[in-house]
Design a protein around this motif. Structure first.
Motif, PDB file in Angstrom:
ATOM      1  N   ILE A 115       0.844  -1.206   0.000  1.00 20.71           N
ATOM      2  CA  ILE A 115       0.000   0.000   0.000  1.00 20.71           C
ATOM      3  C   ILE A 115       0.882   1.260   0.000  1.00 20.71           C
ATOM      4  O   ILE A 115       0.565   2.255  -0.649  1.00 20.71           O
ATOM      5  N   LEU A 116       2.010   1.208   0.680  1.00 19.06           N
ATOM      6  CA  LEU A 116       2.922   2.370   0.686  1.00 19.06           C
ATOM      7  C   LEU A 116       3.477   2.605  -0.726  1.00 19.06           C
ATOM      8  O   LEU A 116       3.535   3.742  -1.209  1.00 19.06           O
ATOM      9  N   ASN A 117       3.848   1.519  -1.400  1.00 17.72           N
ATOM     10  CA  ASN A 117       4.359   1.645  -2.772  1.00 17.72           C
ATOM     11  C   ASN A 117       3.279   2.146  -3.726  1.00 17.72           C
ATOM     12  O   ASN A 117       3.564   2.846  -4.693  1.00 17.72           O
ATOM     13  N   LYS A 118       2.038   1.770  -3.417  1.00 16.82           N
ATOM     14  CA  LYS A 118       0.936   2.219  -4.267  1.00 16.82           C
ATOM     15  C   LYS A 118       0.778   3.741  -4.174  1.00 16.82           C
ATOM     16  O   LYS A 118       0.529   4.416  -5.167  1.00 16.82           O
ATOM     17  N   LEU A 119       0.926   4.278  -2.976  1.00 19.22           N
ATOM     18  CA  LEU A 119       0.854   5.735  -2.806  1.00 19.22           C
ATOM     19  C   LEU A 119       1.926   6.409  -3.673  1.00 19.22           C
ATOM     20  O   LEU A 119       1.675   7.409  -4.349  1.00 19.22           O
ATOM     21  N   ILE A 120       3.122   5.833  -3.646  1.00 17.65           N
ATOM     22  CA  ILE A 120       4.243   6.403  -4.410  1.00 17.65           C
ATOM     23  C   ILE A 120       3.967   6.315  -5.913  1.00 17.65           C
ATOM     24  O   ILE A 120       4.167   7.279  -6.660  1.00 17.65           O
ATOM     25  N   ALA A 124       3.278   9.287  -8.777  1.00 19.06           N
ATOM     26  CA  ALA A 124       4.088   9.414  -9.998  1.00 19.06           C
ATOM     27  C   ALA A 124       3.191   9.470 -11.236  1.00 19.06           C
ATOM     28  O   ALA A 124       3.450  10.210 -12.181  1.00 19.06           O
ATOM     29  N   LYS A 125       2.115   8.692 -11.190  1.00 15.80           N
ATOM     30  CA  LYS A 125       1.203   8.609 -12.330  1.00 15.80           C
ATOM     31  C   LYS A 125       0.346   9.875 -12.481  1.00 15.80           C
ATOM     32  O   LYS A 125       0.122  10.366 -13.578  1.00 15.80           O
ATOM     33  N   THR A 126      -0.136  10.405 -11.354  1.00 15.62           N
ATOM     34  CA  THR A 126      -1.112  11.501 -11.418  1.00 15.62           C
ATOM     35  C   THR A 126      -0.486  12.878 -11.216  1.00 15.62           C
ATOM     36  O   THR A 126      -1.082  13.890 -11.583  1.00 15.62           O
ATOM     37  N   GLY A 127       0.698  12.913 -10.592  1.00 14.74           N
ATOM     38  CA  GLY A 127       1.328  14.203 -10.304  1.00 14.74           C
ATOM     39  C   GLY A 127       0.634  15.000  -9.213  1.00 14.74           C
ATOM     40  O   GLY A 127       0.934  16.171  -8.982  1.00 14.74           O
ATOM     41  N   LYS A 128      -0.294  14.367  -8.508  1.00 19.18           N
ATOM     42  CA  LYS A 128      -1.025  15.081  -7.442  1.00 19.18           C
ATOM     43  C   LYS A 128      -0.112  15.334  -6.239  1.00 19.18           C
ATOM     44  O   LYS A 128       0.788  14.549  -5.950  1.00 19.18           O
ATOM     45  N   GLY A 129      -0.413  16.408  -5.527  1.00 19.77           N
ATOM     46  CA  GLY A 129       0.406  16.763  -4.367  1.00 19.77           C
ATOM     47  C   GLY A 129       0.082  15.955  -3.119  1.00 19.77           C
ATOM     48  O   GLY A 129       0.869  15.896  -2.182  1.00 19.77           O
ATOM     49  N   ILE A 130      -1.102  15.331  -3.101  1.00 19.20           N
ATOM     50  CA  ILE A 130      -1.520  14.525  -1.942  1.00 19.20           C
ATOM     51  C   ILE A 130      -2.110  13.216  -2.450  1.00 19.20           C
ATOM     52  O   ILE A 130      -2.926  13.226  -3.380  1.00 19.20           O
ATOM     53  N   VAL A 131      -1.689  12.114  -1.867  1.00 17.33           N
ATOM     54  CA  VAL A 131      -2.308  10.813  -2.175  1.00 17.33           C
ATOM     55  C   VAL A 131      -2.675  10.175  -0.834  1.00 17.33           C
ATOM     56  O   VAL A 131      -1.814   9.961   0.014  1.00 17.33           O
ATOM     57  N   ALA A 132      -3.980   9.923  -0.656  1.00 13.81           N
ATOM     58  CA  ALA A 132      -4.460   9.403   0.630  1.00 13.81           C
ATOM     59  C   ALA A 132      -5.117   8.044   0.448  1.00 13.81           C
ATOM     60  O   ALA A 132      -5.558   7.691  -0.654  1.00 13.81           O
ATOM     61  N   CYS A 133      -5.201   7.291   1.526  1.00  9.14           N
ATOM     62  CA  CYS A 133      -5.914   6.014   1.516  1.00  9.14           C
ATOM     63  C   CYS A 133      -7.390   6.263   1.807  1.00  9.14           C
ATOM     64  O   CYS A 133      -7.731   7.066   2.672  1.00  9.14           O
ATOM     65  N   GLU A 134      -8.233   5.537   1.093  1.00  7.31           N
ATOM     66  CA  GLU A 134      -9.675   5.708   1.238  1.00  7.31           C
ATOM     67  C   GLU A 134     -10.259   4.475   1.910  1.00  7.31           C
ATOM     68  O   GLU A 134      -9.994   3.350   1.502  1.00  7.31           O
ATOM     69  N   TYR A 135     -11.043   4.694   2.971  1.00  8.54           N
ATOM     70  CA  TYR A 135     -11.725   3.589   3.660  1.00  8.54           C
ATOM     71  C   TYR A 135     -12.883   4.159   4.462  1.00  8.54           C
ATOM     72  O   TYR A 135     -12.865   5.321   4.871  1.00  8.54           O
ATOM     73  N   SER A 136     -13.898   3.311   4.675  1.00  9.11           N
ATOM     74  CA  SER A 136     -15.065   3.712   5.478  1.00  9.11           C
ATOM     75  C   SER A 136     -15.621   5.075   5.085  1.00  9.11           C
ATOM     76  O   SER A 136     -15.867   5.912   5.948  1.00  9.11           O
ATOM     77  N   LYS A 137     -15.801   5.302   3.807  1.00  7.88           N
ATOM     78  CA  LYS A 137     -16.385   6.558   3.298  1.00  7.88           C
ATOM     79  C   LYS A 137     -15.596   7.814   3.689  1.00  7.88           C
ATOM     80  O   LYS A 137     -16.115   8.910   3.722  1.00  7.88           O
ATOM     81  N   THR A 138     -14.351   7.625   4.042  1.00  8.31           N
ATOM     82  CA  THR A 138     -13.507   8.787   4.332  1.00  8.31           C
ATOM     83  C   THR A 138     -12.110   8.488   3.799  1.00  8.31           C
ATOM     84  O   THR A 138     -11.912   7.511   3.069  1.00  8.31           O
ATOM     85  N   PHE A 139     -11.140   9.311   4.155  1.00 13.79           N
ATOM     86  CA  PHE A 139      -9.766   9.038   3.731  1.00 13.79           C
ATOM     87  C   PHE A 139      -8.845   9.400   4.880  1.00 13.79           C
ATOM     88  O   PHE A 139      -9.222  10.119   5.803  1.00 13.79           O
ATOM     89  N   GLY A 140      -7.629   8.894   4.809  1.00  8.38           N
ATOM     90  CA  GLY A 140      -6.696   9.182   5.896  1.00  8.38           C
ATOM     91  C   GLY A 140      -5.349   8.532   5.671  1.00  8.38           C
ATOM     92  O   GLY A 140      -4.929   8.319   4.537  1.00  8.38           O
ATOM     93  N   VAL A 141      -4.690   8.225   6.771  1.00  7.51           N
ATOM     94  CA  VAL A 141      -3.342   7.654   6.719  1.00  7.51           C
ATOM     95  C   VAL A 141      -3.397   6.185   6.306  1.00  7.51           C
ATOM     96  O   VAL A 141      -4.401   5.534   6.541  1.00  7.51           O
TER      97      VAL A 141
END
Length: 196
Positions: A115-120, A124-141
């Motif tokens: 999951i950590l590698n997926k964030l990285i 790289a793919k999207t160029g977004k400044g923030i990449v968060a994990c999504e769970y339980s209808k929210t997002f976070g660490v």
């Protein structure tokens, strides 16, 4: 263009008041929760890692090999999670700065290097400044921030988490589905449920 350098900060300074003993050393599948977090960080493609300890640091340090990950104390851990994050970020930026940072906790037993590698890779793919994990209808660490957000991260205070910054910049955020991210350990019951 060269790959951005990624740092990981493991926040593990809290006093686990709801559990009654350091959750960092609570066990799941023959490993402490902290060891699972360290293994995830070390198994990832991140260039630099740091573990920030606070409450019970001497007790906790006995449970893992100090050589396995750089670790620093946060003497101000009682001021809240933000001070721990700032301490970790300052450490990462001191000698050999990183371009982006992943913030992770030590109480999400299902966080692994994948999951950590997926964030990285999503960054790289999207160029977004923030990449968060999504769970339980929210997002976070775990959550990744590019260096444009470092100034905002160091301004956090008390128990403000990095999520506050992500909430304010959702137009620059990509989400990675991680249903198991909702599992964290705060109480004895959480631990029991986990080990069932």
């Amino acid at each position: 263009m060269s790959q951005p350098r990624t740092g990981i900060i493991i926040l593990a300074a809290g006093d686990s008041s709801r559990l009654g003993y350091p959750k960092q050393i609570a066990r799941y599948k023959d490993k402490t929760l902290l060891q699972l977090a360290i293994d995830a960080a070390n198994g990832s493609k991140a260039d630099k890692k740091v573990l920030v300890l606070g409450a019970f640091k001497d007790e906790i340090k006995k449970t893992f090999s100090g050589a396995s990950i750089p670790n620093i104390p946060n003497p101000n851990w009682e001021k809240g999670m933000a001070s721990t994050l700032v301490k970790g970020l300052e450490y990462l930026q001191k000698i050999d700065p990183v371009d982006q940072v992943i913030v992770m906790l030590c109480d999400q037993p299902f966080v692994d290097s994948k999951i950590l590698n997926k964030l990285i890779s999503i960054q790289a793919k999207t160029g977004k400044g923030i990449v968060a994990c999504e769970y339980s209808k929210t997002f976070g660490v775990p959550i990744l921030f590019g260096k444009d957000y470092f100034d905002k991260l160091v301004e956090l205070t008390g128990d403000e988490g990095a999520k506050k910054i992500a909430m304010a910049h959702q137009d620059d955020m990509e989400l990675v589905s991680f249903p198991k991210g909702k599992t964290d350990v705060d109480t004895e019951a959480d631990l029991r449920d986990l080990n069932l």
